[in-house]
Scaffold this active site. Structure first.
Site, mmCIF file in Angstrom:
data_model
loop_
_atom_site.group_PDB
_atom_site.id
_atom_site.type_symbol
_atom_site.label_atom_id
_atom_site.label_comp_id
_atom_site.label_asym_id
_atom_site.label_seq_id
_atom_site.Cartn_x
_atom_site.Cartn_y
_atom_site.Cartn_z
ATOM 1 N N ASP A 78 45.416 -31.785 -27.778
ATOM 2 C CA ASP A 78 44.162 -31.570 -27.057
ATOM 3 C C ASP A 78 43.001 -32.142 -27.859
ATOM 4 O O ASP A 78 43.067 -32.260 -29.088
ATOM 5 C CB ASP A 78 43.944 -30.084 -26.771
ATOM 6 C CG ASP A 78 43.917 -29.228 -28.036
ATOM 7 O OD1 ASP A 78 44.780 -29.435 -28.925
ATOM 8 O OD2 ASP A 78 43.038 -28.352 -28.148
ATOM 9 N N GLU A 88 44.533 -26.299 -29.650
ATOM 10 C CA GLU A 88 43.973 -26.134 -30.996
ATOM 11 C C GLU A 88 42.455 -26.026 -30.971
ATOM 12 O O GLU A 88 41.866 -25.301 -31.775
ATOM 13 C CB GLU A 88 44.397 -27.311 -31.883
ATOM 14 C CG GLU A 88 44.148 -27.101 -33.372
ATOM 15 C CD GLU A 88 42.791 -27.585 -33.849
ATOM 16 O OE1 GLU A 88 42.445 -27.318 -35.014
ATOM 17 O OE2 GLU A 88 42.059 -28.232 -33.063
ATOM 18 N N GLU A 89 41.816 -26.749 -30.065
ATOM 19 C CA GLU A 89 40.355 -26.776 -30.051
ATOM 20 C C GLU A 89 39.751 -25.512 -29.437
ATOM 21 O O GLU A 89 38.530 -25.353 -29.440
ATOM 22 C CB GLU A 89 39.856 -28.005 -29.282
ATOM 23 C CG GLU A 89 40.293 -29.349 -29.859
ATOM 24 C CD GLU A 89 39.648 -29.676 -31.197
ATOM 25 O OE1 GLU A 89 38.824 -28.862 -31.672
ATOM 26 O OE2 GLU A 89 39.973 -30.735 -31.765
ATOM 27 N N HIS A 129 35.079 -35.259 -33.346
ATOM 28 C CA HIS A 129 34.119 -34.543 -32.503
ATOM 29 C C HIS A 129 32.809 -35.307 -32.301
ATOM 30 O O HIS A 129 31.870 -34.762 -31.716
ATOM 31 C CB HIS A 129 33.800 -33.147 -33.075
ATOM 32 C CG HIS A 129 34.962 -32.216 -33.086
ATOM 33 N ND1 HIS A 129 34.816 -30.838 -33.118
ATOM 34 C CD2 HIS A 129 36.303 -32.423 -33.070
ATOM 35 C CE1 HIS A 129 36.008 -30.265 -33.122
ATOM 36 N NE2 HIS A 129 36.937 -31.227 -33.102
ATOM 37 N N ASP A 177 41.277 -37.087 -34.566
ATOM 38 C CA ASP A 177 41.516 -35.648 -34.396
ATOM 39 C C ASP A 177 42.201 -35.400 -33.057
ATOM 40 O O ASP A 177 41.548 -35.208 -32.052
ATOM 41 C CB ASP A 177 40.184 -34.911 -34.465
ATOM 42 C CG ASP A 177 40.326 -33.402 -34.320
ATOM 43 O OD1 ASP A 177 41.406 -32.876 -34.650
ATOM 44 O OD2 ASP A 177 39.363 -32.767 -33.865
ATOM 45 N N ASP A 179 45.724 -32.953 -40.227
ATOM 46 C CA ASP A 179 44.526 -32.722 -39.411
ATOM 47 C C ASP A 179 43.340 -32.330 -40.278
ATOM 48 O O ASP A 179 42.569 -31.442 -39.935
ATOM 49 C CB ASP A 179 44.825 -31.616 -38.380
ATOM 50 C CG ASP A 179 43.721 -31.479 -37.333
ATOM 51 O OD1 ASP A 179 42.962 -32.445 -37.141
ATOM 52 O OD2 ASP A 179 43.630 -30.415 -36.704
ATOM 53 N N HIS A 181 48.145 -31.513 -33.039
ATOM 54 C CA HIS A 181 47.686 -31.077 -31.717
ATOM 55 C C HIS A 181 47.275 -32.264 -30.860
ATOM 56 O O HIS A 181 46.785 -33.287 -31.360
ATOM 57 C CB HIS A 181 46.559 -30.044 -31.827
ATOM 58 C CG HIS A 181 45.250 -30.557 -32.353
ATOM 59 N ND1 HIS A 181 44.270 -31.077 -31.532
ATOM 60 C CD2 HIS A 181 44.749 -30.592 -33.613
ATOM 61 C CE1 HIS A 181 43.216 -31.398 -32.255
ATOM 62 N NE2 HIS A 181 43.484 -31.122 -33.520
#
Length: 451
Positions: A91, A156-157, A424, A122, A180, A89
């Site tokens: 995003d 995805e997030e 994150h 990520d 991931d 992903h």
């Protein structure tokens, strides 16, 4: 395989600089979701990241396709009927407080062998690592007996609308992985159930706390009456708090909902304190009677666990008590062999006794592949051969990766055991030497899966 290994290391060394350059370009695009622009489903920057990725893939020699509505794209090599997939992903989550970063989050910077920037871990870094690993195989003239398709998601997030659209419209690979998560691999992911419990508010209580279903709240403010009594109650319970302007803030410890038992839920503690000083409400009685500080909610579900994935996890992520309604927002991680409908029935019945109604928000089914399956055995053998690590076992997780989006997929790297997980977080980064090892693993894995 040994000859291929030596050739792969040499070829990966040749193109490693290209990988770093491509990753910098991608990280420098702040692809945080924004749904305010009609022309792009998730915002202009996510669209730019998708187009940049497709541009990189074209330069590497892949056939490419972009969904005309901008939900996803893919890059493919090979001409055989069967297809394996790699799901990544583009995003990313917001940067958060810029003052907490040592380098600009959207200006990829290499310092002492580490590349810093939002998305390096990520999931832009691992996704491009697998892509360039495949390019190394292509440069060596490897003949693939199956097509390889890289599928790039953009949502995805949040809600996975990208993968939902892909699965509605496109060919589904027979097997594959998403880079991931962590090595050696994740063979089981618990079911993810998010829901509200709602009821009419028949009290004078007003509350709002928590930010997300999937985060244990680390604070819960209270600005109503009986604050002195509440302070005494919190002290009697041994709960930490701090004073703010005209309010008391109960303190907890934030962790991801998949490991809720390792956190301290500030909402639960506030409700226990308020109950002690004589307050009552539907949501309060539900929490103080049935949950207290039990992250497994055993008073509702009993000892709900299984061998592949462990215990059920229960997190009250948000509470809202307004003039009209009371609402809890709850996240449950369901063991892979448990029945989702039975879980829903149990929580619905328990909530009904307190005047609360179950309203489902989102559900992702569990995944579970036996350890003796072809995919698991192949990926594990490659990991062990490259790293020499024969002690690490396949992992079960309460997290949610794209492996759930399609049948016969697992999460495979790119973080190694005991390596720092910075996704994150401020100062998100990858260690370039470890990412090189991951590239070698991905190259060998794709080689073996296409034999």
């Amino acid at each position: 395989m040994n000859q291929i290994s030596e050739q792969l290391i040499s070829e990966l060394q040749k193109i490693e600089g290209e990988f770093h350059h491509a990753l910098k370009q991608l990280v420098n695009i702040p692809s945080v979701i924004s749904e305010q622009v009609d022309a792009f489903p998730f915002g202009k920057n996510i669209d730019l990241a998708l187009k940049k990725t497709i541009e990189i893939c074209k330069e590497l020699g892949f056939r490419t396709y972009v969904d005309p509505h901008g939900y996803y794209g893919y890059a493919e090599i090979g001409d055989c009927e069967e297809m394996i997939g790699v799901l990544g992903h583009l995003d990313v989550v917001p940067a958060g407080k810029l003052e907490d970063w040592h380098t600009p989050p959207f200006d990829a910077t290499i310092i002492e062998g580490k590349m810093y920037g939002r998305g390096t871990q990520d999931d832009k870094g691992p996704t491009l690592a697998a892509l360039f690993a495949t390019k190394a195989l292509m440069n060596l003239g490897v003949s693939f007996n199956k097509r390889i398709r890289f599928i790039f998601g953009t949502d995805e997030e949040t809600l996975w609308r990208c993968m939902n659209r892909y699965c509605e419209l496109e060919e589904i690979p027979s097997m594959g992985f998403t880079p991931d998560s962590t090595f050696p691999l994740v063979y089981a992911e618990k079911g993810l159930l998010q829901f509200h419990l709602e009821g009419s508010n028949e009290t004078h209580l007003r509350l709002q706390a928590g930010n997300a279903f999937n985060a244990v709240p680390d604070n819960a403010p209270y600005s109503g009456e009986k604050q002195d009594e509440l302070r005494a109650a919190l002290e009697g319970l041994g709960f930490k708090y701090e004073l703010a302007t005209d309010s008391i803030v109960v303190l907890g410890k934030a962790v991801h909902a998949q490991v809720a038992e390792k956190g301290i839920n500030a909402i639960n503690r506030l409700m226990l304190g308020l109950k002690r000083v004589g307050f009552t409400s539907k949501t309060m009685e539900f929490i103080t009677d049935l949950i207290k500080e039990d992250a497994f909610a055993t008073r509702i579900f009993g000892n709900c666990e299984d061998e592949p994935s462990g215990k059920l996890k229960f997190n009250v992520g948000k509470i809202e008590v307004t003039e009209e309604i009371e609402r809890l927002s709850i996240d449950i991680r369901i063991p892979v062999t448990a029945d989702k409908q039975e879980i829903v029935n149990q929580i619905s019945q328990a909530a009904k006794e307190y005047g609360l109604t179950y309203k489902e928000f989102d559900y992702l089914k569990s995944i579970y592949l036996p350890k003796d399956s072809f995919l698991i055995k192949t990926l594990m053998n490659v990991y062990q051969e490259v790293t020499g690590d024969t002690l690490s076992e396949p992992i079960s997780s309460g997290g949610a990766t794209y492996a759930r989006a399609m049948e016969n997929f697992v999460a495979y790297g790119a973080i190694f055991p005991k390596q720092a997980k910075t996704e994150h977080q401020p100062n998100e980064h990858i260690e370039l030497d470890k990412m090189f090892t991951a590239m070698l693993i991905y190259a060998k894995a794709i080689y073996e899966l296409t034999r």
